[in-house]
Design a protein around this motif. Structure first.
Motif, PDB file in Angstrom:
ATOM      1  N   ASP A   4      -1.875   4.164  -6.744  1.00 35.84           N
ATOM      2  CA  ASP A   4      -2.683   5.387  -6.750  1.00 35.84           C
ATOM      3  C   ASP A   4      -4.126   5.099  -6.348  1.00 35.84           C
ATOM      4  O   ASP A   4      -4.819   5.969  -5.812  1.00 35.84           O
ATOM      5  CB  ASP A   4      -2.686   6.030  -8.137  1.00 35.84           C
ATOM      6  N   ASP A   5      -4.573   3.868  -6.621  1.00 42.01           N
ATOM      7  CA  ASP A   5      -5.992   3.552  -6.438  1.00 42.01           C
ATOM      8  C   ASP A   5      -6.266   2.326  -5.577  1.00 42.01           C
ATOM      9  O   ASP A   5      -7.392   2.151  -5.118  1.00 42.01           O
ATOM     10  CB  ASP A   5      -6.647   3.306  -7.808  1.00 42.01           C
ATOM     11  N   TYR A   6      -5.260   1.466  -5.396  1.00 43.32           N
ATOM     12  CA  TYR A   6      -5.536   0.165  -4.804  1.00 43.32           C
ATOM     13  C   TYR A   6      -4.575  -0.182  -3.669  1.00 43.32           C
ATOM     14  O   TYR A   6      -3.472   0.340  -3.574  1.00 43.32           O
ATOM     15  CB  TYR A   6      -5.389  -0.944  -5.868  1.00 43.32           C
ATOM     16  N   ARG A   7      -5.026  -1.119  -2.879  1.00 45.58           N
ATOM     17  CA  ARG A   7      -4.176  -1.892  -1.972  1.00 45.58           C
ATOM     18  C   ARG A   7      -3.855  -3.178  -2.728  1.00 45.58           C
ATOM     19  O   ARG A   7      -4.756  -3.951  -3.088  1.00 45.58           O
ATOM     20  CB  ARG A   7      -4.930  -2.193  -0.678  1.00 45.58           C
ATOM     21  N   VAL A  41       0.853  -1.184   0.000  1.00 43.44           N
ATOM     22  CA  VAL A  41       0.000   0.000   0.000  1.00 43.44           C
ATOM     23  C   VAL A  41       0.889   1.235   0.000  1.00 43.44           C
ATOM     24  O   VAL A  41       2.031   1.194   0.460  1.00 43.44           O
ATOM     25  CB  VAL A  41      -0.943  -0.017   1.230  1.00 43.44           C
ATOM     26  N   ARG A  67      -1.209   5.732   3.434  1.00 43.76           N
ATOM     27  CA  ARG A  67      -2.572   5.272   3.152  1.00 43.76           C
ATOM     28  C   ARG A  67      -2.844   3.897   3.763  1.00 43.76           C
ATOM     29  O   ARG A  67      -3.809   3.232   3.397  1.00 43.76           O
ATOM     30  CB  ARG A  67      -2.811   5.231   1.641  1.00 43.76           C
ATOM     31  N   GLU A  68      -1.986   3.492   4.696  1.00 40.10           N
ATOM     32  CA  GLU A  68      -2.119   2.165   5.278  1.00 40.10           C
ATOM     33  C   GLU A  68      -3.488   1.926   5.905  1.00 40.10           C
ATOM     34  O   GLU A  68      -3.998   0.797   5.896  1.00 40.10           O
ATOM     35  CB  GLU A  68      -1.057   1.931   6.359  1.00 40.10           C
ATOM     36  N   HIS A  69      -4.076   2.961   6.440  1.00 39.22           N
ATOM     37  CA  HIS A  69      -5.331   2.794   7.168  1.00 39.22           C
ATOM     38  C   HIS A  69      -6.550   3.230   6.355  1.00 39.22           C
ATOM     39  O   HIS A  69      -7.671   3.223   6.863  1.00 39.22           O
ATOM     40  CB  HIS A  69      -5.271   3.572   8.493  1.00 39.22           C
ATOM     41  N   ASP A  70      -6.328   3.593   5.092  1.00 42.22           N
ATOM     42  CA  ASP A  70      -7.447   3.992   4.233  1.00 42.22           C
ATOM     43  C   ASP A  70      -8.247   2.780   3.785  1.00 42.22           C
ATOM     44  O   ASP A  70      -7.720   1.663   3.666  1.00 42.22           O
ATOM     45  CB  ASP A  70      -6.930   4.730   2.991  1.00 42.22           C
ATOM     46  N   GLU A  71      -9.517   3.005   3.516  1.00 38.85           N
ATOM     47  CA  GLU A  71     -10.380   1.954   2.962  1.00 38.85           C
ATOM     48  C   GLU A  71     -10.195   1.939   1.451  1.00 38.85           C
ATOM     49  O   GLU A  71     -10.900   2.616   0.713  1.00 38.85           O
ATOM     50  CB  GLU A  71     -11.841   2.213   3.332  1.00 38.85           C
ATOM     51  N   LEU A  72      -9.224   1.166   1.010  1.00 37.60           N
ATOM     52  CA  LEU A  72      -8.896   1.098  -0.415  1.00 37.60           C
ATOM     53  C   LEU A  72      -9.394  -0.209  -1.018  1.00 37.60           C
ATOM     54  O   LEU A  72      -9.381  -1.250  -0.352  1.00 37.60           O
ATOM     55  CB  LEU A  72      -7.379   1.180  -0.614  1.00 37.60           C
TER      56      LEU A  72
END
Length: 437
Positions: free
Chosen positions: A77-80, A39, A43-48
């Motif tokens: 840019d968009d995904y985990r 990731v 953004r580790e804690h984002d809902e991706l």
């Protein structure tokens, strides 16, 4: 799950999953499947949304990122991203000459490996999806080359797990037998040879000289392998990639040195050849290669070394005949021949195992044409014009046969376009999926 690691611009987390060896017998033996979560930093804690990556092969482990490199940069840019080491590869329970010896003899090894095809890989992925995303969670899928074959299997047996699918150089012929595949592959490979020699005409003589030497005196490689003329022709694998022709040319430039008794093949050349031809780091590619085309409803017989049998229909790949006629010696492509199990030390102990797999006649079907015709998962695919590894005609037919597929046909890239395009190939597919193109 491991403690996260930080690389430039990314955070990675290791995952190890226990899965059944045989998904039809879930209470039986279990093996490990490894995957690396990647990731973007911050953004580790984002809902991706999740993107599962299936590498080419068979027998290829997922790429090892060193930060935001290659296509992973665009994906983050968009995904985990989840980089899966398909069963038998990388950090998943490995299948090599060393580990397979623990299974018993060739028959036991062949029975074990019969559960290492796309259908098992997809069922592994489904178990992993449910553990990471929950029963109703869906993820996106990116399949490169053989990973695209697996994507078609995924759409055939578990489309409910997918929100969208991206395929790069991997739309297989749904009803193509191993013979069909190689009968189409040899002419494509011949065209790549012609293009190579047109770019480097001086290499006609260079290759003839090496081939003539190997006909008389096969060379020993640093690992103890034997470089025969047929093995040497296997360097044609390089011709299907964007820079492969140049790599091959520069390898040939350093083929000879003056030894005590005259010209000899140099250690530099032999070491370089070994690095391209040895299957030590990916034996499943050779052992399982033709089995990926086995489907009982397509061909009730075994694959039976189809590449070897079909080769006889294309005499231009006979090196000794070419030398006798003063013609260019053609390299082969991704064809796997039984002789490789005599010349490669990593494959020699698996010779009888590979033979039993070649003789196997009960391969389950991998694709469900009816279900694919009713597919509701958006699919976008890059089809590389005159791809040396996957037949363009097969890919176009499959794009038509899988409902909801949008295809981008391009000659800007070769089969490795996903890896070498700096994210451009994936970016275009994502924009196609979103209706931006």
């Amino acid at each position: 799950m491991s403690t996260p690691s930080r690389l430039p611009g990314t955070v990675t987390t290791d995952h190890v999953f226990q899965v059944p060896l045989d998904h039809e017998a879930p209470e039986g033996e279990r093996i490990e499947v490894y995957a690396r979560e990647v990731v973007a930093s911050g953004r580790e804690h984002d809902e991706l949304p999740w993107l599962l990556f299936l590498q080419g092969g068979p027998g290829g482990k997922a790429n090892r990122p060193i930060g935001r490199d290659s296509w992973v940069d665009r994906a983050l840019d968009d995904y985990r991203v989840l980089l899966l080491d398909q069963r038998g590869t990388g950090r998943s329970t490995p299948a090599t000459r060393q580990t397979l010896a623990r299974r018993g003899g060739p028959r036991e090894q062949a029975e074990y490996l019969a559960r290492f095809r796309a259908d098992s890989i997809v069922r592994d992925a489904e178990l992993i999806r449910r553990q990471l995303l929950g029963e109703t969670g869906r993820w996106s899928l990116l399949g490169q080359s053989y990973g695209g074959f697996c994507t078609l299997t995924y759409l055939s047996i578990a489309p409910e797990g997918l929100r969208e699918a991206f395929v790069t150089g991997g739309l297989a012929g749904l009803r193509s037998s191993a013979e069909d595949v190689y009968r189409a592959a040899y002419p494509r490979t011949a065209r790549k040879n012609k293009a190579y020699y047109a770019r480097y005409p001086q290499d006609v003589a260079a290759v003839q000289r090496i081939a003539a030497h190997l006909v008389e005196r096969p060379a020993e490689l640093p690992d103890g392998g034997l470089l025969t003329v047929q093995a040497f022709q296997g360097l044609g694998m390089l011709l299907g990639t964007g820079g492969g022709a140049h790599v091959l040319h520069y390898l040939l430039e350093e083929a000879w040195v003056e030894g005590v008794e005259g010209p000899v093949l140099s250690d530099t050349f032999l070491a370089g050849v070994q690095s391209h031809l040895s299957f030590a780091q990916g034996p499943l590619y050779a052992v399982m290669h033709e089995s990926i085309y086995g489907q009982r409803s397509v061909d009730a017989g075994g694959t039976e070394w189809a590449a070897e049998r079909v080769r006889k229909e294309f005499p231009e790949f006979d090196a000794e005949a070419a030398l006798s006629a003063g013609q260019a010696v053609y390299f082969t492509g991704e064809m796997i021949y039984p002789a490789l199990f005599e010349t490669d030390p990593a494959l020699r102990p698996l010779r009888e195992t590979a033979q039993l797999l070649a003789e196997r006649t009960d391969w389950p079907d991998l694709y469900d044409p009816a279900r694919l015709a009713a597919n509701q998962v958006p699919v976008v695919a890059a089809i590389y014009h005159d791809d040396m590894y996957v037949d363009t005609a097969d890919s176009l037919a499959t794009a038509d046969a899988v409902a909801g597929t949008r295809a981008w046909v391009t000659n800007e890239w070769e089969h490795d376009g996903l890896r070498v395009s700096g994210g451009a190939v994936l970016d275009r597919l994502i924009k196609m999926a979103r209706g931006e193109i």
